[in-house]
Design a protein around this motif. Sequence first.
Motif, PDB file in Angstrom:
ATOM      1  N   ARG A 141       0.822  -1.217   0.000  1.00 48.78           N
ATOM      2  CA  ARG A 141       0.000   0.000   0.000  1.00 48.78           C
ATOM      3  C   ARG A 141       0.857   1.269   0.000  1.00 48.78           C
ATOM      4  O   ARG A 141       0.355   2.343   0.295  1.00 48.78           O
ATOM      5  CB  ARG A 141      -0.929   0.023   1.221  1.00 48.78           C
ATOM      6  N   LYS A 142       2.135   1.164  -0.307  1.00 50.12           N
ATOM      7  CA  LYS A 142       3.035   2.313  -0.207  1.00 50.12           C
ATOM      8  C   LYS A 142       2.542   3.509  -1.011  1.00 50.12           C
ATOM      9  O   LYS A 142       2.593   4.644  -0.539  1.00 50.12           O
ATOM     10  CB  LYS A 142       4.457   1.931  -0.638  1.00 50.12           C
ATOM     11  N   ARG A 143       2.045   3.277  -2.217  1.00 53.54           N
ATOM     12  CA  ARG A 143       1.559   4.393  -3.035  1.00 53.54           C
ATOM     13  C   ARG A 143       0.357   5.083  -2.384  1.00 53.54           C
ATOM     14  O   ARG A 143       0.089   6.247  -2.647  1.00 53.54           O
ATOM     15  CB  ARG A 143       1.177   3.912  -4.426  1.00 53.54           C
ATOM     16  N   ASP A 144      -0.357   4.345  -1.555  1.00 50.25           N
ATOM     17  CA  ASP A 144      -1.535   4.902  -0.895  1.00 50.25           C
ATOM     18  C   ASP A 144      -1.181   5.701   0.357  1.00 50.25           C
ATOM     19  O   ASP A 144      -1.794   6.722   0.628  1.00 50.25           O
ATOM     20  CB  ASP A 144      -2.517   3.782  -0.529  1.00 50.25           C
ATOM     21  N   TRP A 145      -0.208   5.251   1.144  1.00 49.64           N
ATOM     22  CA  TRP A 145       0.122   5.968   2.376  1.00 49.64           C
ATOM     23  C   TRP A 145       1.209   7.023   2.203  1.00 49.64           C
ATOM     24  O   TRP A 145       1.257   7.981   2.968  1.00 49.64           O
ATOM     25  CB  TRP A 145       0.495   5.010   3.506  1.00 49.64           C
ATOM     26  N   GLN A 146       2.044   6.883   1.206  1.00 48.04           N
ATOM     27  CA  GLN A 146       3.176   7.799   1.048  1.00 48.04           C
ATOM     28  C   GLN A 146       2.771   9.278   0.975  1.00 48.04           C
ATOM     29  O   GLN A 146       3.412  10.123   1.605  1.00 48.04           O
ATOM     30  CB  GLN A 146       3.995   7.402  -0.174  1.00 48.04           C
TER      31      GLN A 146
END
Length: 190
Positions: free
Chosen positions: A35-40
């Motif tokens: 989910r990195k693209r979502d939380w970054q």
Amino acid sequence: NPEVQVFNNTVSQIGETKSSINTTYLKIFFGAINRKRDWQPWMRSLNNIANKYPSRLFFEVIHDLDFYNSLEVDSSQKRFTPTCEYSTYLDIMKECDICFLPLCNNHFNQCKSDLKAVEAASFGLALISSPTVYSENFRDGIEALFFEDSESLCNILINFIREPYKAREIGKTAQKYVKNNRLFSYQLDS
């Protein structure tokens, strides 16, 4: 095909209703895979608030080591649990006050379910989320608080830090929604 039916995600039971909230600090749950693209895009806001109000937020992070390492808080304000059994995941979740649920608005995420929100709400956690997916069943300001920009995310967190009982109220309302609408037993004929 009359033999096929689609059901909403459900949980088997509701957790104990939390009667009080820790007014010293709030525990934020974040558990995700890929989910990195979502939380970054939200990490700067999380870090700004956590540093503006030191020791008022504690982060429980499951699986996502990059998220954990991106939190610029003292190690006493965060805990990392590697990928774990589902029962451990739920045990950690139920001890928290808030569930952080960021999802970018894209086709892939629009196909996701709201299961994590249902799980968290079943334990009375306040849902802080993007509207993608979660706004289909949870109402903003009633069962969840939605953010679409850094300012709204920061305002939600500051409001909960200053008045922690508001997090508990949102959590209670979310729990009531799950109890009345999203239990597995409602999918069975009596």
